[in-house]
Motif scaffolding. Structure first.
Motif, PDB file in Angstrom:
ATOM      1  N   UNK A 117       0.701  -1.038   0.015  1.00  0.00           N
ATOM      2  CA  UNK A 117       0.118  -0.032   0.173  1.00  0.00           C
ATOM      3  C   UNK A 117       0.842   1.207   0.080  1.00  0.00           C
ATOM      4  N   UNK A 118       2.065   1.134  -0.085  1.00  0.00           N
ATOM      5  CA  UNK A 118       3.054   2.457  -0.042  1.00  0.00           C
ATOM      6  C   UNK A 118       3.792   2.686  -1.417  1.00  0.00           C
ATOM      7  N   UNK A 119       3.518   3.936  -1.761  1.00  0.00           N
ATOM      8  CA  UNK A 119       4.321   4.474  -3.143  1.00  0.00           C
ATOM      9  C   UNK A 119       5.840   4.108  -3.018  1.00  0.00           C
ATOM     10  N   UNK A 120       6.334   3.962  -4.155  1.00  0.00           N
ATOM     11  CA  UNK A 120       7.839   3.724  -4.078  1.00  0.00           C
ATOM     12  C   UNK A 120       8.516   5.027  -4.886  1.00  0.00           C
ATOM     13  N   UNK A 121       9.966   4.888  -4.584  1.00  0.00           N
ATOM     14  CA  UNK A 121      10.406   6.020  -5.472  1.00  0.00           C
ATOM     15  C   UNK A 121      10.562   5.832  -6.924  1.00  0.00           C
ATOM     16  N   UNK A 122      10.746   6.749  -7.573  1.00  0.00           N
ATOM     17  CA  UNK A 122      10.618   6.525  -9.311  1.00  0.00           C
ATOM     18  C   UNK A 122      11.847   5.688  -9.615  1.00  0.00           C
ATOM     19  N   UNK A 123      12.920   5.849  -8.599  1.00  0.00           N
ATOM     20  CA  UNK A 123      14.018   4.872  -8.858  1.00  0.00           C
ATOM     21  C   UNK A 123      13.900   3.349  -9.009  1.00  0.00           C
ATOM     22  N   UNK A 124      12.995   3.222  -7.931  1.00  0.00           N
ATOM     23  CA  UNK A 124      12.652   1.845  -7.708  1.00  0.00           C
ATOM     24  C   UNK A 124      12.036   1.308  -9.268  1.00  0.00           C
ATOM     25  N   UNK A 125      10.867   2.122  -9.606  1.00  0.00           N
ATOM     26  CA  UNK A 125      10.193   2.027 -10.867  1.00  0.00           C
ATOM     27  C   UNK A 125      11.193   1.779 -12.118  1.00  0.00           C
ATOM     28  N   UNK A 126      11.750   2.527 -12.212  1.00  0.00           N
ATOM     29  CA  UNK A 126      12.941   2.633 -13.357  1.00  0.00           C
ATOM     30  C   UNK A 126      13.900   1.151 -13.267  1.00  0.00           C
ATOM     31  N   UNK A 127      14.219   0.851 -12.170  1.00  0.00           N
ATOM     32  CA  UNK A 127      14.899  -0.432 -12.158  1.00  0.00           C
ATOM     33  C   UNK A 127      14.098  -1.676 -12.488  1.00  0.00           C
ATOM     34  N   UNK A 168      10.765   6.125 -17.781  1.00  0.00           N
ATOM     35  CA  UNK A 168      11.414   5.661 -18.846  1.00  0.00           C
ATOM     36  C   UNK A 168      12.482   6.514 -19.004  1.00  0.00           C
ATOM     37  N   UNK A 169      12.458   7.903 -18.686  1.00  0.00           N
ATOM     38  CA  UNK A 169      13.742   8.803 -18.751  1.00  0.00           C
ATOM     39  C   UNK A 169      14.749   8.439 -17.900  1.00  0.00           C
ATOM     40  N   UNK A 170      14.174   8.088 -16.370  1.00  0.00           N
ATOM     41  CA  UNK A 170      15.143   7.642 -15.389  1.00  0.00           C
ATOM     42  C   UNK A 170      15.929   6.657 -15.837  1.00  0.00           C
ATOM     43  N   UNK A 171      15.172   5.662 -16.577  1.00  0.00           N
ATOM     44  CA  UNK A 171      16.015   4.181 -16.845  1.00  0.00           C
ATOM     45  C   UNK A 171      16.969   4.517 -17.966  1.00  0.00           C
ATOM     46  N   UNK A 172      16.635   5.463 -18.991  1.00  0.00           N
ATOM     47  CA  UNK A 172      17.514   5.596 -20.284  1.00  0.00           C
ATOM     48  C   UNK A 172      18.525   6.566 -19.607  1.00  0.00           C
ATOM     49  N   UNK A 173      18.347   7.441 -18.758  1.00  0.00           N
ATOM     50  CA  UNK A 173      19.360   8.683 -18.484  1.00  0.00           C
ATOM     51  C   UNK A 173      20.453   8.247 -17.535  1.00  0.00           C
ATOM     52  N   UNK A 174      19.946   7.528 -16.507  1.00  0.00           N
ATOM     53  CA  UNK A 174      20.576   7.377 -15.364  1.00  0.00           C
ATOM     54  C   UNK A 174      21.242   6.069 -15.333  1.00  0.00           C
ATOM     55  N   UNK A 175      22.552   5.919 -15.427  1.00  0.00           N
ATOM     56  CA  UNK A 175      23.304   4.471 -15.587  1.00  0.00           C
ATOM     57  C   UNK A 175      23.025   3.483 -14.465  1.00  0.00           C
ATOM     58  N   UNK A 176      22.669   4.181 -13.134  1.00  0.00           N
ATOM     59  CA  UNK A 176      22.707   3.439 -12.068  1.00  0.00           C
ATOM     60  C   UNK A 176      21.559   2.851 -12.079  1.00  0.00           C
ATOM     61  N   UNK A 177      20.443   2.933 -12.844  1.00  0.00           N
ATOM     62  CA  UNK A 177      18.997   2.633 -12.628  1.00  0.00           C
ATOM     63  C   UNK A 177      18.730   1.478 -13.683  1.00  0.00           C
ATOM     64  N   UNK A 178      19.613   0.934 -14.177  1.00  0.00           N
ATOM     65  CA  UNK A 178      19.249  -0.419 -14.994  1.00  0.00           C
ATOM     66  C   UNK A 178      20.395  -0.871 -15.769  1.00  0.00           C
ATOM     67  N   UNK A 179      20.176  -1.872 -16.495  1.00  0.00           N
ATOM     68  CA  UNK A 179      21.219  -2.705 -17.212  1.00  0.00           C
ATOM     69  C   UNK A 179      21.532  -1.882 -18.626  1.00  0.00           C
TER      70      UNK A 179
END
Length: 531
Positions: A117-127, A168-179
């Motif tokens: 029931x708790x919202x997560x940080x956008x970084x979690x969604x990007x990962x 989507x932009x967090x995933x694409x632009x931040x190298x720490x948030x995805x493979x």
């Protein structure tokens, strides 16, 4: 039928409250299945809406391009017990077909139905998006591999609404948030009404301290942190070219605030004019910046639709047509208006300090359709604007080249109509501005609503035939006032370093105002083959 039917991964927008997250988690397609039967044809609120049935993006993708969902036996592909259904002959198969729609269900964990029931940080969604892409890749390779499809060949499309575009932009632009392997899989990105420069209410950016339900996701300082990208002139609406090819990104912008009913109308009141009811028009598109600091616009189109709801941008024919033409189309046309000069009314006081705001309007409509691919109208707060000083001062000469929109055209429409060319109409208008003399409105000789220029340009395009040279395009044009609405005048192209062909069309003489004040210039089309 398109041959580049890569998987489509849909990333939905922001769900603020726990009940909204529950509602999202309870929906198999997170809103991508919602259609519409109404069409707002006028800005007058008391006028009834026209009936226009749009079945939903999900249904239309299944019907028009034979996409399919990936839910099987009540499970989705992230469930360890998920198994694909047998093929048409009843044989067991592995994986999923390339032409699949996958819903990124990132709000499941934030609902009380399926999570805490708790919202997560956008970084979690990007990962999580990165992990989902690699899972989809493995499943598609399992199914398509026997025909030579490998992990290196795999590509997917990301389609996002509102905050989903920031995920989507967090995933694409931040190298720490995805493979990096997951990022390499992304072929194209399409965003509906994404607040690329954050959300402003009452002219103030959402504050960083507003952490309840992760509302500070739309604060520009917070965005800079999760995008791992510094602000440029205080703005976050730019895409580093090194992060993702800007020519493969599309921004769909809504311009109708009046039909956005969230919070009983309070949202549209605080968002103000020049918004879709939540996101300001000026914040919903992107510019690309390369390492040398050179900028270019990301493909953008505008539609008179609200952020969501009955008249929402996702459940609209206009946005769907832009989506499918961007994903599966054949020709790309970037529309520009180059201003050569402007003339003032002859009876303005000499040597006075004069300024004015020129509003450039655009309507781009494909042949035989009831809707616009792009619509920029002064009354809807969506024209491209330039001041008199920007169009006359040598120091601001670059501002005289005005990007209007990008349209994509599809050969399947030409084949369906049994016509030899791709064609559309481009109505260009420049409103007579409200002239200011010595900081006061100048009333003499002013006629409200008149135009410096207004005419419709008909364009017909015949791309090169298979085996012909790449530059062998046949393009014709005609201004409606000059050629009775026929495209009969040939256009000679100029080859650009980018590989695009540039066509320049002078403004029609009959479409211009008969005397000063006036405007001179040309329409510039940059045309290229598109997949």
């Amino acid at each position: 039928m398109s041959t580049n039917r890569y998987p489509i991964i849909y990333v939905r927008g922001y769900a603020m409250t726990e009940s909204e997250r529950d509602e999202t988690a309870a929906d198999p397609f997170c809103g991508f299945n919602i259609g519409s039967t109404v069409y707002r044809a006028t800005v007058k609120k008391e006028a009834p809406a026209q009936k226009f049935v749009f079945e939903s993006p999900m249904v239309r993708l299944l019907a028009d391009f034979q996409y399919q969902s990936v839910y099987q036996n009540g499970l989705d592909i992230l469930d360890p017990d998920w198994k694909p259904s047998p093929d048409a002959n009843g044989n067991d198969v592995d994986g999923i077909p390339s032409a699949s729609v996958i819903i990124y269900r990132y709000y499941d964990s934030g609902s009380e139905l399926l999570g805490d029931g708790k919202a997560k940080d956008v970084k979690v969604y990007a990962q999580g998006l990165s992990q989902l892409i690699l899972r989809v890749r493995d499943l598609v390779v399992q199914r398509e591999g026997p025909s030579g499809f490998t992990a290196d060949d795999f590509r997917c499309y990301l389609v996002a609404h509102s905050m989903g575009g920031l995920v989507v932009r967090a995933f694409l632009q931040n190298p720490a948030l995805g493979d990096a392997k997951a990022r390499a899989c992304v072929d194209k990105v399409f965003t509906y009404a994404t607040p690329h420069n954050g959300i402003d209410m009452g002219g103030i950016n959402v504050p960083a301290w507003l952490t309840v339900n992760e509302m500070n996701t739309f604060n520009r300082d917070k965005m800079s942190e999760f995008l791992a990208t510094p602000a440029v002139n205080g703005r976050m609406d730019y895409l580093p070219a090194a992060a993702f090819p800007p020519e493969r990104f599309f921004c769909m912008v809504g311009t109708n605030r009046g039909d956005y009913e969230t919070a009983k109308g309070l949202s549209r009141m605080f968002a103000g004019h020049g918004s879709d009811g939540l996101v300001r028009i000026e914040n919903a598109s992107l510019w690309a910046v390369d390492d040398a600091g050179k900028t270019q616009p990301v493909a953008t189109a505008y539609t008179y639709r609200s952020h969501s709801g009955y008249f929402g941008i996702v459940n609209s024919e206009e946005a769907y047509q832009n989506l499918t033409r961007f994903l599966f189309g054949d020709v790309r046309v970037d529309l520009w208006f180059d201003v050569d000069g402007v003339t003032l009314p002859p009876d303005l006081p000499k040597d006075a300090d004069v300024d004015a705001l020129y509003q450039v309007e655009l309507l781009a409509a494909p042949r035989g359709k009831r809707w616009y691919l792009s619509r920029r109208i002064a009354e809807e707060d969506s024209p491209a604007c330039r001041t008199h000083k920007e169009l006359t001062d040598p120091a601001t000469a670059a501002r005289r080249s005005i990007y209007l929109s990008t349209v994509f055209l599809a050969n399947r429409a030409r084949v369906k109509q049994d016509r030899p060319t791709l064609a559309y109409a481009m109505t260009l208008g420049v409103r007579v501005p409200d002239y200011q003399v010595n900081n006061k409105f100048w009333l003499d000789g002013h006629y409200e609503g008149s135009s410096l220029f207004r005419d419709t340009l008909i364009i017909e395009i015949a791309p090169p035939q298979p085996g012909d040279p790449a530059e062998n395009w046949n393009v014709k044009y005609g201004w409606q006032t000059d050629t009775a609405g026929r495209a009969s005048l040939p256009m000679s192209p100029k080859q650009l370093a980018s590989g695009k062909l540039q066509f320049v069309v002078p403004l029609s003489s009959l479409g211009a105002a008969p005397a000063a004040p006036g405007i001179s210039g040309k329409v510039r089309l940059e045309v290229s083959a598109w997949e």
